[in-house]
Design an enzyme around this catalytic site. Structure first.
Site, PDB file in Angstrom:
ATOM      1  N   GLU A   1       6.011  -1.983  14.795  1.00 22.45           N
ATOM      2  CA  GLU A   1       5.863  -1.739  16.226  1.00 22.45           C
ATOM      3  C   GLU A   1       4.693  -2.544  16.781  1.00 22.45           C
ATOM      4  O   GLU A   1       3.820  -2.989  16.041  1.00 22.45           O
ATOM      5  CB  GLU A   1       5.699  -0.239  16.498  1.00 22.45           C
ATOM      6  CG  GLU A   1       6.906   0.568  16.029  1.00 22.45           C
ATOM      7  CD  GLU A   1       6.823   2.046  16.366  1.00 22.45           C
ATOM      8  OE1 GLU A   1       6.182   2.384  17.375  1.00 22.45           O
ATOM      9  OE2 GLU A   1       7.399   2.842  15.608  1.00 22.45           O
ATOM     10  N   TYR A   2       4.695  -2.738  18.092  1.00 26.93           N
ATOM     11  CA  TYR A   2       3.657  -3.499  18.796  1.00 26.93           C
ATOM     12  C   TYR A   2       3.609  -4.955  18.320  1.00 26.93           C
ATOM     13  O   TYR A   2       2.535  -5.545  18.174  1.00 26.93           O
ATOM     14  CB  TYR A   2       2.289  -2.834  18.644  1.00 26.93           C
ATOM     15  CG  TYR A   2       2.288  -1.390  19.069  1.00 26.93           C
ATOM     16  CD1 TYR A   2       2.382  -1.046  20.413  1.00 26.93           C
ATOM     17  CD2 TYR A   2       2.229  -0.369  18.124  1.00 26.93           C
ATOM     18  CE1 TYR A   2       2.398   0.282  20.809  1.00 26.93           C
ATOM     19  CE2 TYR A   2       2.257   0.966  18.512  1.00 26.93           C
ATOM     20  CZ  TYR A   2       2.338   1.281  19.848  1.00 26.93           C
ATOM     21  OH  TYR A   2       2.364   2.593  20.232  1.00 26.93           O
TER      22      TYR A   2
ATOM     23  N   VAL B   1       0.867  -1.178   0.000  1.00 29.71           N
ATOM     24  CA  VAL B   1       0.000   0.000   0.000  1.00 29.71           C
ATOM     25  C   VAL B   1       0.901   1.223   0.000  1.00 29.71           C
ATOM     26  O   VAL B   1       1.499   1.560   1.035  1.00 29.71           O
ATOM     27  CB  VAL B   1      -0.943   0.023   1.218  1.00 29.71           C
ATOM     28  CG1 VAL B   1      -1.828   1.261   1.170  1.00 29.71           C
ATOM     29  CG2 VAL B   1      -1.773  -1.253   1.285  1.00 29.71           C
TER      30      VAL B   1
ATOM     31  N   MET C   1      15.366   3.373  18.603  1.00 33.86           N
ATOM     32  CA  MET C   1      14.399   4.476  18.665  1.00 33.86           C
ATOM     33  C   MET C   1      14.475   5.140  20.052  1.00 33.86           C
ATOM     34  O   MET C   1      13.540   5.063  20.860  1.00 33.86           O
ATOM     35  CB  MET C   1      13.003   3.968  18.343  1.00 33.86           C
ATOM     36  CG  MET C   1      12.875   3.486  16.906  1.00 33.86           C
ATOM     37  SD  MET C   1      11.176   3.126  16.403  1.00 33.86           S
ATOM     38  CE  MET C   1      10.848   1.626  17.341  1.00 33.86           C
ATOM     39  N   THR C   2      15.594   5.788  20.280  1.00 32.24           N
ATOM     40  CA  THR C   2      15.884   6.380  21.589  1.00 32.24           C
ATOM     41  C   THR C   2      15.263   7.774  21.707  1.00 32.24           C
ATOM     42  O   THR C   2      15.949   8.787  21.771  1.00 32.24           O
ATOM     43  CB  THR C   2      17.405   6.422  21.814  1.00 32.24           C
ATOM     44  OG1 THR C   2      18.068   6.721  20.576  1.00 32.24           O
ATOM     45  CG2 THR C   2      17.917   5.088  22.316  1.00 32.24           C
ATOM     46  N   TYR C   3      13.947   7.772  21.742  1.00 33.10           N
ATOM     47  CA  TYR C   3      13.170   8.991  21.919  1.00 33.10           C
ATOM     48  C   TYR C   3      11.770   8.606  22.369  1.00 33.10           C
ATOM     49  O   TYR C   3      11.455   7.417  22.469  1.00 33.10           O
ATOM     50  CB  TYR C   3      13.117   9.820  20.630  1.00 33.10           C
ATOM     51  CG  TYR C   3      13.007   9.013  19.355  1.00 33.10           C
ATOM     52  CD1 TYR C   3      11.805   8.441  18.959  1.00 33.10           C
ATOM     53  CD2 TYR C   3      14.119   8.819  18.545  1.00 33.10           C
ATOM     54  CE1 TYR C   3      11.703   7.700  17.798  1.00 33.10           C
ATOM     55  CE2 TYR C   3      14.038   8.074  17.377  1.00 33.10           C
ATOM     56  CZ  TYR C   3      12.813   7.523  17.006  1.00 33.10           C
ATOM     57  OH  TYR C   3      12.733   6.776  15.851  1.00 33.10           O
ATOM     58  N   GLU C   4      10.957   9.597  22.676  1.00 38.00           N
ATOM     59  CA  GLU C   4       9.582   9.416  23.138  1.00 38.00           C
ATOM     60  C   GLU C   4       9.470   8.971  24.588  1.00 38.00           C
ATOM     61  O   GLU C   4       8.493   8.337  24.968  1.00 38.00           O
ATOM     62  CB  GLU C   4       8.792   8.469  22.229  1.00 38.00           C
ATOM     63  CG  GLU C   4       8.460   9.045  20.859  1.00 38.00           C
ATOM     64  CD  GLU C   4       7.422  10.168  20.912  1.00 38.00           C
ATOM     65  OE1 GLU C   4       6.212   9.885  20.891  1.00 38.00           O
ATOM     66  OE2 GLU C   4       7.846  11.352  20.987  1.00 38.00           O
TER      67      GLU C   4
ATOM     68  N   TRP D   1      14.278  10.942  13.630  1.00 41.95           N
ATOM     69  CA  TRP D   1      12.819  10.974  13.514  1.00 41.95           C
ATOM     70  C   TRP D   1      12.369  12.349  13.986  1.00 41.95           C
ATOM     71  O   TRP D   1      12.490  12.665  15.164  1.00 41.95           O
ATOM     72  CB  TRP D   1      12.138   9.900  14.361  1.00 41.95           C
ATOM     73  CG  TRP D   1      10.650  10.010  14.235  1.00 41.95           C
ATOM     74  CD1 TRP D   1       9.776  10.635  15.083  1.00 41.95           C
ATOM     75  CD2 TRP D   1       9.862   9.527  13.143  1.00 41.95           C
ATOM     76  NE1 TRP D   1       8.500  10.573  14.603  1.00 41.95           N
ATOM     77  CE2 TRP D   1       8.521   9.898  13.412  1.00 41.95           C
ATOM     78  CE3 TRP D   1      10.148   8.841  11.948  1.00 41.95           C
ATOM     79  CZ2 TRP D   1       7.469   9.592  12.535  1.00 41.95           C
ATOM     80  CZ3 TRP D   1       9.097   8.536  11.095  1.00 41.95           C
ATOM     81  CH2 TRP D   1       7.776   8.903  11.401  1.00 41.95           C
TER      82      TRP D   1
END
Length: 379
Positions: free
Chosen positions: A169-170, A97, A232-235, A357
């Site tokens: 993710e998840y 998609v 993903m070293t943020y959030e 990101w």
């Protein structure tokens, strides 16, 4: 380059005179807007001399949606090894998609800049959200998986992509091994075209870290399956969480300390956020939602409200509070001081590079500091 923290009474002209540099260079480096007001505590990047001759060479990546402003993309591409275009989803039968907007113009601009365009694959459902049922289907059904891989290869060849990034993710814990095998299968196929495969990893600090973000991400297996990985070293500070730094350096370091025990350092890219959050106060879990802001917007908010910018020496991140229309706010964001800490971490651990990101908002001072600190690999 020099990082200068603004004091009371400073102006662009007085700082320029003190360092014998052009006021225009301060304005340009830091994207200052007329009438060039400054906030006390604001970090400015000053061009005061030659770049160091001894610099590590690193890879850099930035994620971008096809609705990115063309000027922002053009200004940023010189500092990127790879441009990860976000994103391609897929169906339960393995059909791709494409993103809702045309991505061919981004691919063309990237190639002109010597930056490799990367196809980002995400398990987005019809609602545009991560869907772990899609993941379960594709990693456990080899016929559907092969169809997806065949479609990926066709799209890469058709549009001129030069690699694939897998951002799932998840992932359910029971899909931990099948997911790693899927990444390895994609890598084998894409490598045959001469291109790499990367995978994004949630920021774990142990093998058995609980939570839906972590159970399906096996650092050891995925480090072996992919050509390289993005931490993903943020959030830590996020839209619906309490006010705090987006990427506190002490927490980032904990993730790196764990990652290097499972993945070779020359495969690890450090995730870096290019944004901040503005929280209305008081914070109430499940009710309060922060507004995402750019780093330059954060500084302008401080200037407009005549409040000083503070710096947390543990998180190594800037923040401030202000009040508007009777509502208190707390803002955390990134500046060149917090970016320098992340660059120092890349150097200290001799990591492969950095992944941003995201690059939707121009943060020129960051890119200038990055280029002053490292040699960036280009095609």
């Amino acid at each position: 380059m020099t990082i200068y923290t603004v004091n009371a009474g400073d102006s662009v002209n007085s700082i320029a005179a003190a360092y014998s540099i052009s006021p225009d260079s301060i304005i340009y480096n830091n994207q200052l807007s007329s009438p060039y007001q400054l906030a006390v505590g604001q970090a400015l990047l000053l061009s005061t001399g030659e770049s160091p001759t001894e610099k590590r060479t690193i890879y850099t990546n930035g994620y971008a949606y096809p609705f990115i402003n063309e000027f922002t993309l053009t200004e940023t591409l010189p500092y990127l090894t790879n441009l990860s275009i976000f994103s391609y989803g897929f169906t339960t039968t393995g059909e791709l998609v494409p993103p809702p907007l045309d991505d061919t113009w981004m691919i063309a601009l990237a190639k002109e800049a010597g930056t490799a365009p990367i196809l980002t694959l995400t398990p987005f459902g019809p609602d545009g959200m991560f869907n772990n049922n899609l993941i379960t289907v594709v990693v456990n059904n080899m016929e559907i998986q092969q169809n997806l891989i065949d479609n990926l290869l066709e799209m890469v060849s058709q549009k001129g992509y030069e690699g694939v990034d897998i951002d799932f993710e998840y992932i359910l814990a029971e899909d931990r091994v099948p997911f790693a095998e899927f990444v390895a299968n994609v890598r084998t196929a894409v490598n045959a075209l001469g291109y790499p495969v990367s995978v994004a990893l949630a920021p774990k600090t142990s093998d058995d870290q609980p939570g839906l973000l972590y159970g399906g991400k096996d650092y050891g297996l995925l480090g072996a399956a992919a050509d390289n990985v993005l931490l993903m070293t943020y959030e830590w500070g996020y839209t619906y969480g309490p006010p705090m730094a987006v990427a506190p350096i002490n927490r980032v370091r904990e993730v790196v300390d764990y990652a290097i025990t499972r993945i070779p350092v020359d495969k690890i890219n450090l995730g870096i956020p290019n944004y901040g959050y503005d929280w209305p106060l008081p914070y109430e879990r499940g009710v309060t939602g922060a507004r995402t802001i750019s780093n330059t917007e954060a500084v302008q908010i401080a200037i407009d409200n005549n409040v000083p910018i503070q710096f947390d020496e543990v998180a190594m991140s800037p923040f401030f509070t202000y009040e508007r229309d009777g509502i208190a706010h707390e803002v955390w964001f990134e500046d060149v001081r917090s970016m320098r800490e992340k660059f120092n971490l890349i150097n200290e651990y001799e990591l492969r590079g950095a992944g941003y990101w995201q690059i939707m908002n121009l943060f020129r001072a960051n890119w200038l500091l990055l280029a002053d600190t490292f040699n960036i690999i280009k095609q």
